[in-house]
Design a protein around this motif. Structure first.
Motif, PDB file in Angstrom:
ATOM      1  N   LYS A 132       4.785  10.045  -7.328  1.00 55.52           N
ATOM      2  CA  LYS A 132       5.975  10.102  -8.186  1.00 55.52           C
ATOM      3  C   LYS A 132       7.271  10.114  -7.364  1.00 55.52           C
ATOM      4  O   LYS A 132       8.231  10.788  -7.704  1.00 55.52           O
ATOM      5  CB  LYS A 132       5.922  11.327  -9.111  1.00 55.52           C
ATOM      6  CG  LYS A 132       4.681  11.370  -9.998  1.00 55.52           C
ATOM      7  CD  LYS A 132       4.752  12.457 -11.031  1.00 55.52           C
ATOM      8  CE  LYS A 132       3.449  12.572 -11.811  1.00 55.52           C
ATOM      9  NZ  LYS A 132       3.063  11.347 -12.503  1.00 55.52           N
ATOM     10  N   GLU A 133       7.264   9.368  -6.272  1.00 55.00           N
ATOM     11  CA  GLU A 133       8.445   9.291  -5.409  1.00 55.00           C
ATOM     12  C   GLU A 133       9.337   8.103  -5.765  1.00 55.00           C
ATOM     13  O   GLU A 133      10.328   7.851  -5.094  1.00 55.00           O
ATOM     14  CB  GLU A 133       8.013   9.206  -3.947  1.00 55.00           C
ATOM     15  CG  GLU A 133       7.336  10.485  -3.447  1.00 55.00           C
ATOM     16  CD  GLU A 133       6.856  10.369  -2.009  1.00 55.00           C
ATOM     17  OE1 GLU A 133       7.083   9.304  -1.388  1.00 55.00           O
ATOM     18  OE2 GLU A 133       6.257  11.330  -1.508  1.00 55.00           O
ATOM     19  N   MET A 134       8.982   7.346  -6.786  1.00 56.90           N
ATOM     20  CA  MET A 134       9.845   6.264  -7.274  1.00 56.90           C
ATOM     21  C   MET A 134       9.514   6.010  -8.732  1.00 56.90           C
ATOM     22  O   MET A 134       8.434   6.374  -9.215  1.00 56.90           O
ATOM     23  CB  MET A 134       9.651   4.994  -6.440  1.00 56.90           C
ATOM     24  CG  MET A 134       8.289   4.377  -6.565  1.00 56.90           C
ATOM     25  SD  MET A 134       8.209   2.811  -5.698  1.00 56.90           S
ATOM     26  CE  MET A 134       6.631   2.208  -6.265  1.00 56.90           C
ATOM     27  N   ILE A 143      -2.542  -3.924  -9.153  1.00 58.17           N
ATOM     28  CA  ILE A 143      -1.254  -3.366  -8.720  1.00 58.17           C
ATOM     29  C   ILE A 143      -0.426  -2.954  -9.941  1.00 58.17           C
ATOM     30  O   ILE A 143       0.143  -1.864  -9.992  1.00 58.17           O
ATOM     31  CB  ILE A 143      -0.480  -4.387  -7.859  1.00 58.17           C
ATOM     32  CG1 ILE A 143      -1.198  -4.595  -6.514  1.00 58.17           C
ATOM     33  CG2 ILE A 143       0.957  -3.918  -7.610  1.00 58.17           C
ATOM     34  CD1 ILE A 143      -0.686  -5.776  -5.716  1.00 58.17           C
ATOM     35  N   ARG A 144      -0.383  -3.854 -10.942  1.00 58.05           N
ATOM     36  CA  ARG A 144       0.382  -3.538 -12.155  1.00 58.05           C
ATOM     37  C   ARG A 144      -0.161  -2.283 -12.835  1.00 58.05           C
ATOM     38  O   ARG A 144       0.607  -1.395 -13.221  1.00 58.05           O
ATOM     39  CB  ARG A 144       0.339  -4.711 -13.127  1.00 58.05           C
ATOM     40  CG  ARG A 144       1.193  -4.457 -14.380  1.00 58.05           C
ATOM     41  CD  ARG A 144       0.909  -5.428 -15.494  1.00 58.05           C
ATOM     42  NE  ARG A 144      -0.445  -5.271 -16.020  1.00 58.05           N
ATOM     43  CZ  ARG A 144      -0.879  -5.858 -17.128  1.00 58.05           C
ATOM     44  NH1 ARG A 144      -0.076  -6.635 -17.826  1.00 58.05           N
ATOM     45  NH2 ARG A 144      -2.117  -5.689 -17.536  1.00 58.05           N
ATOM     46  N   GLU A 145      -1.481  -2.205 -12.985  1.00 54.55           N
ATOM     47  CA  GLU A 145      -2.082  -1.062 -13.666  1.00 54.55           C
ATOM     48  C   GLU A 145      -1.786   0.243 -12.943  1.00 54.55           C
ATOM     49  O   GLU A 145      -1.532   1.270 -13.566  1.00 54.55           O
ATOM     50  CB  GLU A 145      -3.601  -1.256 -13.798  1.00 54.55           C
ATOM     51  CG  GLU A 145      -4.005  -2.344 -14.784  1.00 54.55           C
ATOM     52  CD  GLU A 145      -3.403  -2.124 -16.166  1.00 54.55           C
ATOM     53  OE1 GLU A 145      -3.465  -1.001 -16.683  1.00 54.55           O
ATOM     54  OE2 GLU A 145      -2.855  -3.097 -16.726  1.00 54.55           O
ATOM     55  N   THR A 146      -1.805   0.202 -11.598  1.00 55.03           N
ATOM     56  CA  THR A 146      -1.522   1.415 -10.819  1.00 55.03           C
ATOM     57  C   THR A 146      -0.086   1.866 -11.035  1.00 55.03           C
ATOM     58  O   THR A 146       0.177   3.060 -11.248  1.00 55.03           O
ATOM     59  CB  THR A 146      -1.774   1.163  -9.320  1.00 55.03           C
ATOM     60  OG1 THR A 146      -3.131   0.731  -9.144  1.00 55.03           O
ATOM     61  CG2 THR A 146      -1.551   2.436  -8.496  1.00 55.03           C
ATOM     62  N   GLN A 186       0.831  -1.209   0.000  1.00 57.42           N
ATOM     63  CA  GLN A 186       0.000   0.000   0.000  1.00 57.42           C
ATOM     64  C   GLN A 186       0.864   1.258   0.000  1.00 57.42           C
ATOM     65  O   GLN A 186       0.557   2.243  -0.680  1.00 57.42           O
ATOM     66  CB  GLN A 186      -0.935   0.005   1.220  1.00 57.42           C
ATOM     67  CG  GLN A 186      -2.003  -1.072   1.194  1.00 57.42           C
ATOM     68  CD  GLN A 186      -2.972  -0.916   0.043  1.00 57.42           C
ATOM     69  OE1 GLN A 186      -3.309   0.185  -0.353  1.00 57.42           O
ATOM     70  NE2 GLN A 186      -3.427  -2.033  -0.507  1.00 57.42           N
ATOM     71  N   LEU A 187       1.960   1.220   0.767  1.00 57.09           N
ATOM     72  CA  LEU A 187       2.878   2.363   0.810  1.00 57.09           C
ATOM     73  C   LEU A 187       3.537   2.585  -0.552  1.00 57.09           C
ATOM     74  O   LEU A 187       3.676   3.726  -1.009  1.00 57.09           O
ATOM     75  CB  LEU A 187       3.947   2.134   1.884  1.00 57.09           C
ATOM     76  CG  LEU A 187       5.013   3.231   2.040  1.00 57.09           C
ATOM     77  CD1 LEU A 187       4.363   4.569   2.371  1.00 57.09           C
ATOM     78  CD2 LEU A 187       6.016   2.845   3.132  1.00 57.09           C
ATOM     79  N   LEU A 188       3.914   1.490  -1.216  1.00 60.43           N
ATOM     80  CA  LEU A 188       4.541   1.601  -2.543  1.00 60.43           C
ATOM     81  C   LEU A 188       3.568   2.203  -3.563  1.00 60.43           C
ATOM     82  O   LEU A 188       3.965   3.024  -4.390  1.00 60.43           O
ATOM     83  CB  LEU A 188       5.012   0.223  -3.025  1.00 60.43           C
ATOM     84  CG  LEU A 188       6.273  -0.327  -2.367  1.00 60.43           C
ATOM     85  CD1 LEU A 188       6.587  -1.709  -2.914  1.00 60.43           C
ATOM     86  CD2 LEU A 188       7.454   0.604  -2.601  1.00 60.43           C
ATOM     87  N   LEU A 189       2.311   1.812  -3.485  1.00 59.33           N
ATOM     88  CA  LEU A 189       1.316   2.371  -4.410  1.00 59.33           C
ATOM     89  C   LEU A 189       1.127   3.870  -4.169  1.00 59.33           C
ATOM     90  O   LEU A 189       0.970   4.644  -5.108  1.00 59.33           O
ATOM     91  CB  LEU A 189      -0.015   1.632  -4.261  1.00 59.33           C
ATOM     92  CG  LEU A 189      -0.013   0.173  -4.743  1.00 59.33           C
ATOM     93  CD1 LEU A 189      -1.301  -0.529  -4.337  1.00 59.33           C
ATOM     94  CD2 LEU A 189       0.177   0.083  -6.243  1.00 59.33           C
ATOM     95  N   GLU A 190       1.169   4.271  -2.899  1.00 58.87           N
ATOM     96  CA  GLU A 190       1.069   5.696  -2.582  1.00 58.87           C
ATOM     97  C   GLU A 190       2.276   6.463  -3.111  1.00 58.87           C
ATOM     98  O   GLU A 190       2.152   7.561  -3.646  1.00 58.87           O
ATOM     99  CB  GLU A 190       0.947   5.889  -1.061  1.00 58.87           C
ATOM    100  CG  GLU A 190      -0.432   5.594  -0.498  1.00 58.87           C
ATOM    101  CD  GLU A 190      -1.512   6.457  -1.122  1.00 58.87           C
ATOM    102  OE1 GLU A 190      -1.321   7.688  -1.176  1.00 58.87           O
ATOM    103  OE2 GLU A 190      -2.528   5.900  -1.585  1.00 58.87           O
ATOM    104  N   LYS A 191       3.456   5.862  -2.955  1.00 55.56           N
ATOM    105  CA  LYS A 191       4.680   6.507  -3.450  1.00 55.56           C
ATOM    106  C   LYS A 191       4.642   6.628  -4.977  1.00 55.56           C
ATOM    107  O   LYS A 191       5.114   7.623  -5.540  1.00 55.56           O
ATOM    108  CB  LYS A 191       5.913   5.715  -3.005  1.00 55.56           C
ATOM    109  CG  LYS A 191       6.286   5.933  -1.550  1.00 55.56           C
ATOM    110  CD  LYS A 191       7.548   5.176  -1.198  1.00 55.56           C
ATOM    111  CE  LYS A 191       8.052   5.587   0.175  1.00 55.56           C
ATOM    112  NZ  LYS A 191       8.602   6.951   0.183  1.00 55.56           N
ATOM    113  N   ALA A 192       4.093   5.618  -5.636  1.00 58.98           N
ATOM    114  CA  ALA A 192       3.973   5.671  -7.101  1.00 58.98           C
ATOM    115  C   ALA A 192       3.080   6.830  -7.517  1.00 58.98           C
ATOM    116  O   ALA A 192       3.405   7.587  -8.442  1.00 58.98           O
ATOM    117  CB  ALA A 192       3.418   4.348  -7.620  1.00 58.98           C
TER     118      ALA A 192
END
Length: 488
Positions: A72-74, A95-98, A63-69
């Motif tokens: 635009k933090e990664m 997940i892939r689409e996000t 969930q944190l990674l999706l928020e960072k995506a």
């Protein structure tokens, strides 16, 4: 090569850990990154440990990674295999689409998958995701079969029930706890109710197996559990996924696997059947609660529920009263919470309606029509600011190329400009979604209008206008509204 990448690892069980440990996953990802010219960063590792790959919303790292995506933090996420990303087809594709929608590159090392090289119609990723999901279902079926084989051999699976210990896989009667079980059944067969039994156990300071105090539901489940007459039921419950989270539901009886005389009983079968004899009595009807899910106890946060009492009038008629009680107190009396001052459901409902009507008189909705013109002006200003920042970026590049400033100063100022442009983009997106605000206000306006018909079910009205209603032990009530002031 420097890059804002993330390494995602996940293990769900100890068995999973043996095959694909966290360290193993990290080593594989690190090897791939270094072979492809990336600098290793220990802080780029995100772990979900002890969480099933079929549970999307309960995995904080993903969930944190999706928020960072989204922020635009990664720009890249690396993982050992698609089965580590998810074991549910829908979740895996979501997940892939996000990630792809926010220009985050996806690398799955085991499958050799790279989203930069794959096209939009990427069936390979979907097939691998399908295999991962199928593996999870196959594994689940295998585990169920293995558990059934254990139970057929007389072994016990699952939680150890009160009254028993487990030795080398088999249930053995715990004599001290068994005395309590027999006493509970005796009390119940002599006419004691669940609540009276619960109060007596807590007053005698008899401790349950895994909690500090007995609750009404614990006593009820014990009396209804055939394990105490020697039977064991397998496949009584199924775990399903609802909205990304696990939920346990009861299977229909035809799916149960019942093992008679599976272990030593604590009470006789006759006693258990007598305690669970279905009496054909009238079922009390409970008043419709259109405050359900909204009204809470101020002391413990539990839901307030309706309890019914009946009084015989002088003319022989019966009058029913519906009171609100803290559900924790109702389950375990003083061991659960406090007993609130008696307040009827009708009184609190009437009070809330009067408060909302009074509040509604001071609210103005006239400004809604002005939103669109304000929105256009604001968007025009933001677009102008964005254009100015673009010009500044070009000027900054010219100054740098003319060697009037150094590289460090150039990157610092460029980052500042990029950050401000990102903020403007967020504001523009927010303004484009302003229709939601208008819809929200119209819903609130309609909800206030619906209050005039107090006899109808007002559940949706209360949900629209209220965040929460807190009831204090002395009967005072705090209302938390879902709207602010006069919307101005």
């Amino acid at each position: 090569m420097k890059s804002k990448y993330a390494v995602y690892v996940r293990v769900s069980t100890d068995r999973d850990e043996q095959v694909s440990s966290v360290e193993n996953q990290i080593d594989i990802c690190r090897n791939w990154l270094e072979r492809n010219g990336y600098e290793w960063d220990e802080n780029a590792i995100y772990k979900d440990h002890g969480i099933s790959g079929t549970l999307f919303l309960e995995r904080p790292a993903i969930q944190l990674l999706l928020e960072k995506a989204k922020k635009k933090e990664m720009d890249m996420v690396v993982f050992k295999s698609i089965s580590r990303l998810a074991r549910d087809l829908k979740d895996s594709l979501e997940i892939r689409e996000t990630f792809i929608a926010h220009n985050v590159r996806i690398i799955s090392i085991e499958e050799g998958y790279d989203s930069n090289k794959a096209g939009k119609n990427d069936m390979a990723f979907e097939l691998w995701s399908l295999f991962a999901a199928q593996y999870s279902r196959t594994l689940s079926a295998g585990i169920t079969a293995a558990l059934a084989a254990k139970v057929r051999r007389g072994e016990h699976v699952g939680r150890i029930p009160y009254g028993y210990d487990r030795e080398e896989g088999f249930l053995k009667i715990n004599q001290e706890e068994a005395k309590v079980v027999r006493q509970i059944f005796d009390w119940y067969l002599n006419g004691w109710g669940y609540k009276r039994i619960t109060l007596e156990l807590n007053q005698l300071n008899i401790k349950p197996k895994n909690k500090s105090k007995w609750q009404v539901t614990s006593v009820q489940r014990m009396i209804q559990n055939p394990i105490y007459c020697g039977d064991f039921i397998l496949n009584q419950y199924t775990t399903i996924k609802v909205g990304g989270r696990k939920k346990q539901i009861r299977n229909p009886k035809e799916k149960w696997l019942i093992f008679k005389d599976h272990h030593m009983p604590i009470i006789s079968r006759e006693q258990w059947e007598a305690a669970n004899y279905e009496k054909k009595s009238k079922v009390k009807s409970t008043a419709w609660n259109d405050l359900r899910g909204i009204i809470k106890c101020s002391e413990c946060g539990s839901h307030m529920v309706i309890v019914q009492s009946c009084k015989k009038l002088a003319n022989g008629e019966k009058k029913h009263y519906y009171y609100l009680k803290c559900s924790a107190y109702r389950r375990a009396a003083k061991a659960g919470c406090v007993n609130h001052h008696p307040i009827t459901y009708e009184d609190i409902r009437a009070f809330i309606i009067s408060q909302l009507k009074e509040k509604g008189q001071s609210i103005s909705f006239h400004f809604v029509s002005e939103l669109e013109s304000k929105k256009r002006i604001k968007m025009s200003q933001l677009q102008k600011q964005k254009a100015q920042l673009e010009e500044k970026k070009k000027d900054l590049l010219d100054v740098y190329l003319d060697k009037l400033i150094g590289k460090q100063e150039f990157e610092l100022k460029r980052n500042e400009l990029d950050h401000r442009m990102e903020q403007i983009e967020v504001e523009l997106v927010s303004l484009n979604k302003r229709e939601y605000v208008q819809k929200r206000i119209h819903n609130i306006q309609q909800a206030f209008a619906a209050l005039e018909n107090e006899q109808q079910d007002l559940l949706q009205v209360f949900k629209t206008l209220l965040n929460q209603v807190e009831v204090h032990p002395d009967g005072t009530i705090d209302l938390s509204y879902s709207f602010q002031g006069d919307f101005s």
